[in-house]
Design an enzyme around this catalytic site. Structure first.
Site, PDB file in Angstrom:
ATOM      1  N   LYS A  38     -12.598  -1.169   6.464  1.00 12.45           N
ATOM      2  CA  LYS A  38     -13.055  -2.046   5.381  1.00 12.45           C
ATOM      3  C   LYS A  38     -14.043  -3.086   5.889  1.00 12.45           C
ATOM      4  CE  LYS A  38      -9.455  -0.207   3.267  1.00 12.45           C
ATOM      5  NZ  LYS A  38      -9.338   0.552   2.055  1.00 12.45           N
ATOM      6  N   ASP A  71       0.099  -5.325   9.501  1.00 13.87           N
ATOM      7  CA  ASP A  71      -1.010  -4.489   9.072  1.00 13.87           C
ATOM      8  C   ASP A  71      -2.230  -5.385   8.879  1.00 13.87           C
ATOM      9  OD1 ASP A  71      -2.864  -2.929   7.779  1.00 13.87           O
ATOM     10  OD2 ASP A  71      -1.371  -1.783   6.665  1.00 13.87           O
ATOM     11  N   TRP A 121       0.873  -1.176   0.000  1.00 11.07           N
ATOM     12  CA  TRP A 121       0.000   0.000   0.000  1.00 11.07           C
ATOM     13  C   TRP A 121       0.911   1.228   0.000  1.00 11.07           C
ATOM     14  CZ3 TRP A 121      -2.133   2.561   4.873  1.00 11.07           C
ATOM     15  CH2 TRP A 121      -3.110   3.494   4.550  1.00 11.07           C
TER      16      TRP A 121
END
Ligand code: LMR
Length: 409
Positions: free
Chosen positions: A252, A216, A134
């Site tokens: 999300k 993450d 990312w």
């Protein structure tokens, strides 16, 4: 008075901003937006999950609800429950009080707070991130004070999967006390995760080289639809005795993007639960110096869910809806490309998991598909599979077919 800001140069452009801006500027009514990693319903709309609506209504009607500050490290109950979600209720680190959470401004806030802590208090300066990762990872660690930013090989463009040998070789080279950034599940942008066996081998190297895992966990539940299964890597590393940080996000998996709700979960070494007090006191200073206290609204929603078994069940059903829709879009796209005999092997679209497919289009192909077909994605070829639906999937498949047939570099 003399102006002083003329020396400030323009910042480098951010790929996702460039892609989003050109999508917004595209006035074609049939444009397809596969840019930002946010869930879209079959109708192409953002989704407020029904149980979230229910909680919001309850909050709105609760005469006791107010907008007082949370304290610096956020809501206590949230800080107890979020680490349990990722580690599991019965995890020894939880039972032995070696794991704790600090509410943050979503996953990025957790990365930032954890990174700043590592720089300030352990004087860490080296991080290894997957290539690709990312795009915000590098910026966040750099701005937190990390000086040596490296990438380990992750994506193998030829096999369209993980370059595991390359990864291991690169991680082995990391100097002691480097941070190794790992994606827990649904790797962004490749959609390719490590197998359990591969996690074991990476853990062996990290243990031997005394490296620090920063995990993450932006997509817990999004890879397989199962919150526990997706969290296996964190539980495995904690069981092996690693000290680690986890950045959790509810953007999300609960579709609470704008509420900025996340957690920095800290796991301490076996027998070191007493370190928690000092660490928490230092994290308090970082939070206070940055924003005083995190926002309350998202914390109320997530806490309500995590503390109520019925709401948990409703959440799990919603996760299943999202994951199944993405899976059906993946197979729909692959089927169409194979039917048209589009040059290439499209099997990887259904092998990849999570929100994104790394379609393997070159920057020139991405530009072509955008201009010619009004299909928008990141310049590295990352496409949000949730942006597909029954109305646009034929168009996107035909656009990919036309692009890979006509543009070869
Ligand atoms: C994404 O990966 O698309 C999101 O996390 C949004 C962003 O700003 O990168």
């Amino acid at each position: 008075m003399k102006p002083r800001f003329q020396s400030v140069p323009a910042a480098e452009s951010i790929p996702i901003v460039v892609a989003r801006d050109s999508c917004v500027a595209d006035l074609n009514e049939n444009k397809v937006d596969l840019v930002v990693g946010a869930y879209r319903t079959a109708e192409g709309e953002p989704w407020v999950m029904p149980f979230v609506k229910k909680i919001e209504q309850k909050m709105a009607n609760d005469p006791k609800f107010n907008h007082e500050y949370l304290w610096f490290l956020g809501q206590d109950k949230f800080n107890t429950l979020a680490p349990r979600l990722v580690l599991g209720d019965r995890n020894p680190a939880i039972l032995e009080r070696r794991a704790f959470g600090v509410q943050t401004l979503s996953g990025t806030g957790a990365l930032r707070m954890g990174a700043e802590f590592l720089v300030r208090h352990l004087h860490y300066k080296t991080i290894y991130m997957p290539s690709p990762t990312w795009d915000n990872h590098a910026l966040t660690f750099h701005y937190s004070g990390f000086k040596d930013l490296h990438h380990y090989r992750y994506w193998d463009p030829a096999r369209k999967g993980v370059n595991f040998d390359g990864m291991l070789e690169d991680v082995r080279k990391a100097p002691e006390n480097s941070v190794i950034l790992l994606h827990m599940a649904a790797h962004n942008p490749t959609g390719c995760d490590l197998t359990r066996e591969q996690w074991t081998l990476v853990a062996d190297v990290m243990e031997k080289r005394n490296l620090f895992p920063f995990i993450d966990a932006a997509y817990q539940g999004y890879a397989t639809g199962d919150l526990d299964r997706d969290a296996w890597p964190v539980r495995y590393l904690a069981d092996r005795g690693f000290e680690l940080f986890v950045s959790q996000s509810f953007s999300k998996n609960m579709a609470l993007y704008g509420e900025r709700i996340g957690c920095l979960t800290v796991v301490l070494a076996k027998g070191r639960s007493e370190d928690a007090t000092n660490i928490l006191s230092q994290l308090t200073l970082i939070a206070r110096a940055t924003y005083i206290s995190p926002p309350k609204y998202g914390a109320e929603i997530v806490t309500a869910v995590l503390s109520d078994p019925e709401l948990m069940e409703e959440w799990k059903k919603c996760l299943r809806v999202m994951v199944d829709r993405v899976l059906s879009m993946r197979s729909g796209l692959r089927e169409r490309l194979e039917k048209m005999e589009t040059p290439g092997d499209w099997e990887y679209i259904t092998n990849q998991i999570g929100m994104f497919s790394f379609l393997g289009l070159t920057p020139r192909q991405v530009e072509y598909i955008r201009i010619k077909h009004h299909v928008h994605m990141l310049s590295n070829g990352r496409a949000n599979m949730c942006g597909l639906n029954d109305k646009n999937i034929d168009k996107v498949a035909e656009a990919i077919h036309d692009t890979v047939t006509k543009v070869h570099d």
